[in-house]
Design a protein around this motif. Structure first.
Motif: not given
Length: 278
Positions: A218-221, A127-132, A230-239, A244-252
């Motif tokens: 903010p910038r969103r890159g 959700n927008r409060l950052g709760d996972v 030891g892995h360096q990951l570069r992820l795109l976010r599809e939100i 109706g739930d005030s929530q988001q499904l975020v796919v990386f």
């Protein structure tokens, strides 16, 4: 005393240059950007009325005035939505009897089933409060060893501002902190926002409060992560918004082939049937 709406308008006015709008450049300005007179003329409102809005003395501008100000400031779509939201929470009808309450943590069964279909990918419901609120095994693999999911009720804002490991895990910590704090203004309600900030402000300190009072989009890159393995990951976010739930499904999604290969090498533990994190 200012309001979120007035602060945002004033901050945007300071960033808009008069030249591209066909206005004369004036020397010996006390502040950058548009003068209050310039913006008032472009929005077809009086200077006195604009001053009252910016200073928080008028908390109820009409939708027509809000839209006129958005046009006059040349706001993009995201900024327009944010301006309308600030107008809503600034209004007198929303500013009374604020009682801090936690948001609902329930994730509907169809949303959980959708998340299951994304296995073994990297995805969460938040959700927008950052709760996972729920996550895939792929997300657990990406965050394993970082401490992000260690709490009974994981919250990205608490992790960012209180766990030293966050500054290593997020390669662009400052940008992520800017994004997460800005998104708090899109909380399900003022009561929810007050509930989070009341508990987080004393422990997060100036790094959090300074960002909470900032009025810059903010910038969103690309999300860059330093995995403990030891892995360096570069992820795109599809939100995908769940309004109706005030929530988001975020796919990386992996931004490059190296990230895709690294994700495939991360060990995964089966989660069983997904459920909300209670």
């Amino acid at each position: 005393m200012g309001t979120p709406l007035g602060n945002f308008i004033r901050a945007k006015r300071d960033t808009v240059q008069p030249g591209p709008l066909g206005l004369p450049e004036r020397q010996r300005r006390r502040s950058p950007g548009l003068r209050r007179l310039d913006l008032a003329n472009r929005a077809d409102v009086s200077v006195e009325y604009l001053a009252r809005i910016e200073q928080g003395r008028d908390r109820n501008p009409s939708p027509a005035v809000v839209n006129a100000l958005a046009d006059a400031l040349c706001l993009n779509a995201s900024e327009r939505n944010h301006l309308r939201y600030l107008a809503k929470i600034t209004s007198d009808s929303c500013a009374v009897d604020i009682r801090p309450v936690p948001p609902s943590r329930r994730v509907r069964a169809p949303v959980l089933r959708t998340l299951e279909l994304l296995e073994p990918g990297v995805a969460i419901v938040s959700n927008r409060l950052g709760d996972v609120l729920a996550h895939t095994s792929g997300y657990q693999a990406v965050t394993g060893g970082t401490g992000l999911l260690d709490a009974d009720r994981p919250n990205l804002n608490h992790y960012l501002f209180t766990d030293p490991r966050a500054r290593t895990f997020f390669a662009d910590w400052d940008d992520v902190a800017d994004e997460q704090t800005f998104d708090l203004w899109q909380a399900p309600s003022l009561e929810n926002l007050e509930w989070l900030t009341a508990g987080l402000t004393p422990v997060a300190g100036d790094e959090f409060t300074r960002r909470l009072n900032r009025d810059t989009m903010p910038r969103r890159g690309v999300l860059r992560l330093n995995h403990p393995g030891g892995h360096q990951l570069r992820l795109l976010r599809e939100i995908l918004e769940l309004p109706g739930d005030s929530q988001q499904l975020v796919v990386f999604l992996p931004e490059d082939e190296a990230t895709a290969e690294a994700l495939n090498r991360l060990p995964r533990r089966p989660l069983g049937r997904l459920r909300s994190i209670s």
